[in-house]
Design a protein around this motif. Structure first.
Motif, short mmCIF file in Angstrom:
data_model
loop_
_atom_site.label_atom_id
_atom_site.label_comp_id
_atom_site.label_asym_id
_atom_site.label_seq_id
_atom_site.Cartn_x
_atom_site.Cartn_y
_atom_site.Cartn_z
N GLY A 76 0.80 -1.22 0.00
CA GLY A 76 0.00 0.00 0.00
C GLY A 76 0.83 1.26 0.00
O GLY A 76 0.42 2.28 -0.57
N VAL A 77 2.01 1.22 0.61
CA VAL A 77 2.88 2.38 0.66
C VAL A 77 3.88 2.39 -0.49
O VAL A 77 4.13 3.43 -1.11
N GLY A 78 4.44 1.23 -0.80
CA GLY A 78 5.52 1.16 -1.78
C GLY A 78 5.08 1.16 -3.23
O GLY A 78 5.72 1.80 -4.08
N LEU A 79 3.99 0.47 -3.55
CA LEU A 79 3.58 0.35 -4.95
C LEU A 79 3.18 1.68 -5.58
O LEU A 79 3.55 1.95 -6.73
N PRO A 80 2.42 2.55 -4.89
CA PRO A 80 2.12 3.86 -5.50
C PRO A 80 3.37 4.67 -5.81
O PRO A 80 3.44 5.35 -6.84
N LEU A 81 4.37 4.59 -4.94
CA LEU A 81 5.61 5.33 -5.18
C LEU A 81 6.30 4.83 -6.45
O LEU A 81 6.75 5.62 -7.30
N LEU A 82 6.37 3.50 -6.61
CA LEU A 82 6.98 2.94 -7.81
C LEU A 82 6.20 3.35 -9.06
O LEU A 82 6.78 3.71 -10.08
N ALA A 83 4.87 3.27 -8.99
CA ALA A 83 4.04 3.62 -10.14
C ALA A 83 4.23 5.07 -10.55
O ALA A 83 4.34 5.40 -11.74
#
Length: 272
Positions: A58-65
């Motif tokens: 929930g925290v990491g995937l938006p940043l990567l996207a």
């Protein structure tokens, strides 16, 4: 030549970024490392392990996207390569669709591989009771990631000013991942003249307003197939039908498509 050629080129270009692969390597280490460390922070069972893993996602995937998508088209504009691309038998729609598909593949393939490896480690450590729901977890995670790719690519199409794209990407991440709950609470207090009881007894429309946050929509999906302790405010007697699990899908699809459509609208009417 079609949008698929642009997507193929985009996958190759983005896939050569050492920074991106470093971040995905970090996600793999965090996911698999959590499979081992979960025994020290939660119940030793597969479903609670998935819940904990979803918090990392929930925290990491938006940043990567967002890192993958927010300069995807504006960089082509500033470097001049966009004029060359559009001089070939491509139009702007091909570019928009191809960029979105390419960046989505670059995001999802390594992410899902990392989560499959983490899931296998979790099953080995905590048993397979609940393993059947892991496919739903992967589907929800993919949809969650796609929503932020749509936001980032849409943002990249919406302006030619590099600093505004950067500010928009940072502000979008902070609002949609970190501060939406605070924004939701402040809005309710202003509308109800600072009557704090509204924060504990939400009106029906405020439930949907809260669910609009991608993280909440993601959790609402996970409650349906993964962990009933998630998104508990959206279930129970008297809760409106429009905050059921399917609304999580609708909202994540909307977060994917609406920013893309708005960004393309501006992109199609602007000078290159």
């Amino acid at each position: 030549m079609t949008w698929s050629d642009i997507a193929y080129k985009d996958v190759n270009d983005a896939g050569r970024s050492k920074t991106i692969w470093l971040l995905f390597g970090l996600l793999l280490v965090l996911s698999v490392g959590y499979a081992y460390l979960h025994r020290y922070v939660g119940e030793e069972a597969f479903s609670p392990f998935m819940t904990g893993l979803s918090r990392i996602v929930g925290v990491g995937l938006p940043l990567l996207a967002i890192l993958l998508g927010y300069k995807s088209i504006i960089h082509e504009r500033s470097s001049g390569s966009l004029l060359l691309t559009l001089s070939l038998p491509h139009d702007r729609r091909d570019l928009a669709v191809g960029t979105f598909v390419g960046r989505s593949l670059v995001l999802l393939v390594p992410t899902l591989v990392a989560l499959v490896v983490a899931g296998a480690a979790g099953a080995a450590f905590y048993g397979t009771d609940g393993l059947a729901t892991y496919l739903w977890f992967l589907f929800a995670t993919a949809l969650y990631g796609l929503s932020f790719v749509g936001i980032a690519v849409g943002l990249s199409m919406s302006t030619t000013v590099d600093r505004w794209v950067t500010f928009g990407a940072l502000g979008g991440y902070l609002l949609l991942v970190t501060f939406w709950e605070a924004f939701h609470s402040v809005t309710l207090l202003l509308l109800h003249r600072f009557d704090f009881t509204v924060l504990t007894d939400l009106p029906d429309w405020a439930l949907l307003f809260r669910l609009v946050e991608p993280w909440q929509a993601y959790n609402r999906m996970l409650r349906f197939g993964v962990d009933t302790s998630l998104a508990s405010r959206y279930v129970g007697d008297g809760v409106p039908v429009y905050v059921d699990w399917w609304m999580g899908i609708v909202l994540l699809v909307a977060w994917t498509c609406v920013p893309l459509a708005l960004g393309f609208y501006r992109f199609s009417r602007s000078d290159l």
